[in-house]
Design a protein around this motif. Structure first.
Motif, short mmCIF file in Angstrom:
data_model
loop_
_atom_site.label_atom_id
_atom_site.label_comp_id
_atom_site.label_asym_id
_atom_site.label_seq_id
_atom_site.Cartn_x
_atom_site.Cartn_y
_atom_site.Cartn_z
N GLU A 140 -20.63 -37.16 8.06
CA GLU A 140 -20.22 -35.76 8.13
C GLU A 140 -21.06 -34.99 9.16
O GLU A 140 -20.53 -34.19 9.93
CB GLU A 140 -20.37 -35.14 6.74
CG GLU A 140 -19.73 -33.79 6.59
CD GLU A 140 -19.85 -33.29 5.15
OE1 GLU A 140 -19.72 -34.10 4.20
OE2 GLU A 140 -20.09 -32.08 4.99
N LEU A 141 -22.37 -35.26 9.16
CA LEU A 141 -23.26 -34.48 10.03
C LEU A 141 -23.53 -35.19 11.36
O LEU A 141 -24.07 -34.57 12.28
CB LEU A 141 -24.59 -34.20 9.30
CG LEU A 141 -24.45 -33.48 7.94
CD1 LEU A 141 -25.82 -33.35 7.27
CD2 LEU A 141 -23.81 -32.10 8.11
N GLY A 142 -23.19 -36.45 11.45
CA GLY A 142 -23.36 -37.19 12.71
C GLY A 142 -24.82 -37.35 13.11
O GLY A 142 -25.14 -37.37 14.30
N LEU A 143 -25.70 -37.50 12.13
CA LEU A 143 -27.13 -37.58 12.44
C LEU A 143 -27.53 -39.03 12.75
O LEU A 143 -26.86 -39.98 12.35
CB LEU A 143 -27.97 -37.02 11.30
CG LEU A 143 -27.68 -35.55 10.96
CD1 LEU A 143 -28.58 -35.06 9.84
CD2 LEU A 143 -27.84 -34.65 12.20
N HIS A 144 -28.65 -39.16 13.43
CA HIS A 144 -29.16 -40.46 13.88
C HIS A 144 -30.41 -40.88 13.12
O HIS A 144 -30.72 -42.06 13.01
CB HIS A 144 -29.46 -40.35 15.39
CG HIS A 144 -30.36 -41.40 15.92
ND1 HIS A 144 -29.96 -42.71 16.07
CD2 HIS A 144 -31.65 -41.35 16.33
CE1 HIS A 144 -30.97 -43.42 16.56
NE2 HIS A 144 -32.00 -42.63 16.71
N ARG A 145 -31.12 -39.87 12.60
CA ARG A 145 -32.42 -40.15 11.99
C ARG A 145 -32.59 -39.31 10.72
O ARG A 145 -32.31 -38.11 10.72
CB ARG A 145 -33.51 -39.79 13.01
CG ARG A 145 -34.92 -39.91 12.53
CD ARG A 145 -35.89 -39.45 13.64
NE ARG A 145 -37.19 -39.21 13.07
CZ ARG A 145 -38.11 -40.16 12.86
NH1 ARG A 145 -37.88 -41.40 13.22
NH2 ARG A 145 -39.27 -39.86 12.31
N ALA A 146 -33.04 -39.99 9.64
CA ALA A 146 -33.34 -39.29 8.38
C ALA A 146 -34.84 -39.30 8.18
O ALA A 146 -35.51 -40.31 8.43
CB ALA A 146 -32.66 -39.99 7.21
N GLU A 147 -35.36 -38.17 7.70
CA GLU A 147 -36.78 -38.07 7.39
C GLU A 147 -36.94 -37.60 5.94
O GLU A 147 -35.99 -37.08 5.34
CB GLU A 147 -37.46 -37.07 8.33
CG GLU A 147 -37.39 -37.51 9.78
CD GLU A 147 -38.02 -36.52 10.76
OE1 GLU A 147 -38.29 -36.94 11.88
OE2 GLU A 147 -38.23 -35.35 10.38
N ALA A 148 -38.11 -37.80 5.38
CA ALA A 148 -38.43 -37.28 4.05
C ALA A 148 -39.93 -37.14 3.97
O ALA A 148 -40.67 -37.73 4.79
CB ALA A 148 -37.93 -38.22 2.95
N SER A 149 -40.38 -36.36 3.00
CA SER A 149 -41.81 -36.17 2.83
C SER A 149 -42.10 -36.15 1.33
O SER A 149 -41.39 -35.50 0.57
CB SER A 149 -42.19 -34.85 3.49
OG SER A 149 -43.48 -34.49 3.11
N THR A 150 -43.12 -36.90 0.91
CA THR A 150 -43.49 -36.93 -0.51
C THR A 150 -45.00 -36.71 -0.59
O THR A 150 -45.70 -36.90 0.40
CB THR A 150 -43.20 -38.30 -1.14
OG1 THR A 150 -44.09 -39.27 -0.55
CG2 THR A 150 -41.77 -38.73 -0.95
N SER A 151 -45.50 -36.39 -1.78
CA SER A 151 -46.95 -36.40 -1.87
C SER A 151 -47.39 -37.86 -1.98
O SER A 151 -46.62 -38.74 -2.37
CB SER A 151 -47.45 -35.55 -3.04
OG SER A 151 -47.27 -36.24 -4.24
#
Ligand code: COA
Length: 175
Positions: free
Chosen positions: A121-132
């Motif tokens: 749907e968003l046509g993105l190439h890279r996913a990121e995330a951040s956790t403690s």
């Protein structure tokens, strides 16, 4: 029978169940989620917050979702910081699941569905995330869905009264 995990765009009517979950889970979430003002825990405050998220959705910077177990709202999953420019095409995934629905695989399946939204749907190439650094349950969810840790952001988030290091995660989605 195991309930079915779904995700969909958040709606104003989700304010009441979200506020109820966050009131119940205030102590359980204290080590993992930032402190919030009193209005965050009311349906009215959540409705206002949802309006803001939907404005971000219309502007193309946020994909704000809820997580469903069958037809019940049990959490949120959000793709934030969307950068749609052709040379960036990335966004950052964040989520929580109510304590009453944890450890049944809902977060993992919700992340998988969000990755599909990011790609299709968003046509993105890279996913990121951040956790403690200490959030092992969240680490397991991300690892199981193809994310790898790529760095530490020192003293980057105030949780339960102290500045914590953040573990940064990435997953390449495709072309
Ligand atoms: C982290 C969170 C989203 C996980 O949701 P969930 O629906 O329970 O996740 P899943 O059931 O898909 O998977 C949980 C995994 O963590 C593991 N786990 C759960 N509690 C754990 C603990 N205390 N220590 C180590 N592992 C743990 C489970 O065994 C499972 O791993 P596995 O499938 O490899 O066995 C949920 O616990 C949560 O919302 N916590 C509070 C807020 C939060 O941490 N938000 C995320 C901030 S980055």
């Amino acid at each position: 029978m195991r309930s079915r995990t779904g995700i969909r765009l958040i709606e104003t009517a989700d304010a009441a169940p979200i506020a109820a979950h966050r009131v119940r889970d205030v102590e359980a979430f204290r080590p993992w989620e930032p402190a919030q003002p009193a209005e965050f825990f009311t349906p009215e405050g959540q409705a206002e917050r949802i309006d803001g998220l939907l404005a971000g959705y219309r502007a193309g910077t946020v994909w704000p979702g809820v997580v469903l177990a069958d037809d019940q709202v049990i959490g949120q999953i959000t793709v934030a910081g969307i950068l749609p420019q052709p040379h960036l095409r990335r966004g950052s995934v964040g989520y929580w699941i109510a304590s009453v629905a944890q450890n049944q695989g809902h977060a993992g399946r919700a992340v998988e569905l969000a990755l599909r939204v990011m790609t299709d749907e968003l046509g993105l190439h890279r996913a990121e995330a951040s956790t403690s650094l200490e959030n092992v349950a969240s680490h397991r969810v991300l690892r199981r869905h193809g994310f790898s840790p790529y760095g530490v952001a020192h003293s980057s988030i105030l949780l339960d009264g102290s500045w914590r290091d953040g573990l940064l995660w990435e997953r390449i989605l495709g072309d």
